[in-house]
Write a protein that holds these residues in place. Structure first.
Motif, PDB file in Angstrom:
ATOM      1  N   TYR A 190      -3.158  78.736  35.347  1.00  0.00           N
ATOM      2  CA  TYR A 190      -2.346  79.720  34.627  1.00  0.00           C
ATOM      3  C   TYR A 190      -1.689  79.132  33.371  1.00  0.00           C
ATOM      4  CZ  TYR A 190      -2.947  82.422  38.924  1.00  0.00           C
ATOM      5  OH  TYR A 190      -3.482  83.087  39.996  1.00  0.00           O
ATOM      6  N   GLN A 191      -2.158  77.963  32.927  1.00  0.00           N
ATOM      7  CA  GLN A 191      -1.542  77.371  31.727  1.00  0.00           C
ATOM      8  C   GLN A 191      -1.697  78.289  30.528  1.00  0.00           C
ATOM      9  OE1 GLN A 191       0.554  75.244  31.968  1.00  0.00           O
ATOM     10  NE2 GLN A 191       0.060  74.210  33.874  1.00  0.00           N
ATOM     11  N   TRP A 192      -2.857  78.874  30.398  1.00  0.00           N
ATOM     12  CA  TRP A 192      -3.083  79.782  29.268  1.00  0.00           C
ATOM     13  C   TRP A 192      -2.144  80.979  29.354  1.00  0.00           C
ATOM     14  CZ3 TRP A 192      -4.588  84.831  30.075  1.00  0.00           C
ATOM     15  CH2 TRP A 192      -5.095  85.138  31.344  1.00  0.00           C
ATOM     16  N   ALA A 242      -5.326  87.290  39.771  1.00  0.00           N
ATOM     17  CA  ALA A 242      -4.371  88.023  38.937  1.00  0.00           C
ATOM     18  C   ALA A 242      -3.237  88.643  39.740  1.00  0.00           C
ATOM     19  CB  ALA A 242      -5.092  89.104  38.141  1.00  0.00           C
ATOM     20  N   GLU A 243      -3.483  88.965  41.005  1.00  0.00           N
ATOM     21  CA  GLU A 243      -2.430  89.590  41.799  1.00  0.00           C
ATOM     22  C   GLU A 243      -1.734  88.586  42.711  1.00  0.00           C
ATOM     23  OE1 GLU A 243      -1.310  92.948  41.616  1.00  0.00           O
ATOM     24  OE2 GLU A 243      -2.408  92.550  39.775  1.00  0.00           O
ATOM     25  N   GLY A 244      -2.287  87.378  42.787  1.00  0.00           N
ATOM     26  CA  GLY A 244      -1.705  86.364  43.662  1.00  0.00           C
ATOM     27  C   GLY A 244      -1.709  86.758  45.128  1.00  0.00           C
ATOM     28  N   ALA A 245      -2.608  87.675  45.496  1.00  0.00           N
ATOM     29  CA  ALA A 245      -2.596  88.191  46.870  1.00  0.00           C
ATOM     30  C   ALA A 245      -3.712  87.603  47.729  1.00  0.00           C
ATOM     31  CB  ALA A 245      -2.697  89.712  46.854  1.00  0.00           C
ATOM     32  N   GLY A 246      -4.536  86.738  47.134  1.00  0.00           N
ATOM     33  CA  GLY A 246      -5.567  86.060  47.910  1.00  0.00           C
ATOM     34  C   GLY A 246      -6.701  86.950  48.386  1.00  0.00           C
TER      35      GLY A 246
END
Ligand code: 4AD
Ligand code: MG
Length: 462
Positions: free
Chosen positions: A413-415, A166-170
């Motif tokens: 992340y399509q949804w 969700a944060e794309g921070a790995g």
């Protein structure tokens, strides 16, 4: 409970039974024992007076010490001692559980260091401090739900196991099976993590935000309140690997709306603690943080300051302070900068808004200047960042560009993209770190003391 007995609702002469744990026992020459008994229901213990006429006085009562569990039956009487109005005149004392070895019982009736108490996290709720912290934490959690319920928000239970970052921070922990016989394997024979969660790769959630956005775009006002996990290998006083987060999300709202929401929300929570837990706050202010009460009162009565990130950078650069970390437009604010802004420069909570787009998460809405995003952090004196939030990027083409820029694979992340294709609207929300909030209210310096069982690098014992 002790609380009922001491609250003034029961009058002298009432027969009561109190079950709890002994804090201390003191014997008088006149053949009386004074036992401080607690059951966790309130800060104060009740004084139980046991006379040597009790049948088990010599054999049991006189051996009671810190940590023993007893059931005391008797009559409430006006107290002779100072401070307390009622005490329990015991007619019967039943020992429910002895302490095996009183010499080595870790919780002695004396102050212990917080470091030591972390080593006995299963017993520390028996101390004055952790009793107080536990009740304050509960009071805050109840107030969180009350605030949202009163304001028309729905509580959404977002998943703990997830495929998206969700944060794309790995900073993800992977969910993996222990079933070695059936674990999926690569051709080389290694565990195939990409298929390890019933054919998928899965993680513990770092934030419920993306899921709650979907509900926001149907229910209008929603929030999550649950555990989140971050594989952040930082041993600081304000980071946990497992912490609780409160994340409201509001449709048809912009950055200013949620800056206002964060202020109203925090003030509501602090008022609740001031109204409901003065017993614990008094102890905190006497023993832990002498401004514990006044700073909550100040917080509630003062408007938050709002500063643009760009202005904050200018103010920091012109402060004349030698910071350890560089201050420059485009760099994130460090704790030392945050604390200086809120504690020294303003002296009250600060909302910093509109951060450079490259240092903030992919889902944040690009401002018209093309350089900043509609992000905000709420900084609190003594802590620094307590809330992080943003207006979300509701325009699909902008979102796609930001995901590409951050190298995020759109597969999972399509949804989330669908939400921008079907009835998208401006919306915004934030996340409040629950343990940072507890630290602030209870005057704690270390976040490990704000959660019953802290998980940090190297610590997951209990
Ligand atoms: O700023 P963060 O990373 O924002 C989010 O997760 C967003 N998805 C929130 C949202 O907009 N819905 O985290 C939010 C807050 C921080 O301000 C901090 O108080 C707390 O969560 N936090 C932590 N608390 C304890 N330990 C950690 N490792 C934390 N990381 C963040
Ligand atoms: Mg943040």
């Amino acid at each position: 409970s002790v609380e009922q007995a001491l609250s003034g609702d029961l009058s002298p002469g009432t027969q009561v039974t109190i079950r709890g744990w002994v804090r201390t026992r003191r014997d008088s020459k006149a053949g009386l024992s004074f036992i401080n008994l607690t059951d966790g229901s309130c800060f104060d213990p009740i004084q139980v007076v046991a006379a040597n006429t009790l049948p088990n006085y010599a054999e049991a009562v006189q051996h009671l010490g810190s940590g023993c569990a007893i059931i005391a039956r008797g009559t409430l009487v006006a107290s002779q001692g100072k401070g307390q109005s009622l005490e329990l005149q015991a007619e019967q004392i039943e020992v429910a559980g002895w302490v095996d070895d009183p010499e080595t019982y870790p919780i002695q009736p004396k102050p212990h260091s917080l470091e030591f108490l972390r080593e006995v996290a299963h017993l520390r709720p028996r101390t004055n401090l952790f009793g107080a912290v536990t009740r304050i934490r509960h009071c805050l959690a109840q107030a969180v739900h009350r605030f949202f319920d009163e304001n028309g928000y729905y509580w959404i239970n977002t998943p703990i196991v997830t495929t998206s970052d969700a944060e794309g921070a790995g900073q993800l922990f992977r969910v993996s099976t222990l079933d070695l016989a059936n674990v999926p394997r690569t051709e080389a024979g290694d565990v195939d993590f990409k298929r390890d969660f019933f054919g998928k790769e899965a993680f513990l959630t770092v934030s419920g935000q993306l899921n709650v956005e979907a509900y926001c775009l149907a229910m209008s006002k929603v929030y999550t309140f649950g555990p989140t996990f971050r594989a952040e290998n930082s041993n600081t006083a304000r980071h946990l690997a497992e912490f609780w987060m409160i994340e409201p999300e509001v449709a048809f709202a912009d950055l200013d709306d949620i800056a206002q929401l964060s202020e109203d929300f925090l003030k509501y929570l602090f008022r609740a603690v001031l109204n409901e837990r003065m017993d614990d706050l008094k102890f905190i202010s006497e023993r832990v943080e002498k401004n514990a009460i006044s700073r909550l009162e100040d917080f509630v009565s003062m408007p938050f300051e709002r500063i643009d990130y760009g202005d904050a950078i200018e103010i920091l650069r012109n402060s004349g302070v030698k910071f350890e970390f560089p201050v420059e437009w485009g760099l994130d604010l460090q704790t030392e900068h945050e604390r200086w802004l809120t504690e020294t420069h303003v002296g009250r909570p600060v909302v910093v808004m509109n951060y450079p787009e490259q240092i903030k998460a992919f889902y944040m809405r690009l401002n018209d200047d093309g350089k900043t995003v509609a992000a905000m952090d709420v900084l609190a004196p003594g802590i620094g960042e307590i809330i992080g939030g943003a207006q979300r990027e509701e325009r699909l083409d902008f979102l796609d560009r930001r995901m590409a820029q951050f190298g995020i694979e759109t597969e999972h992340y399509q949804w989330y993209r669908d939400l921008r294709r079907y009835g998208t609207v401006p919306h915004a929300g934030f996340g409040l770190g629950f343990e940072r909030l507890v630290c602030y209210v209870a005057g704690l310096n270390n976040i490990r003391d704000a959660i019953p069982y802290p998980r940090t690098p190297g610590h997951a014992t209990f």
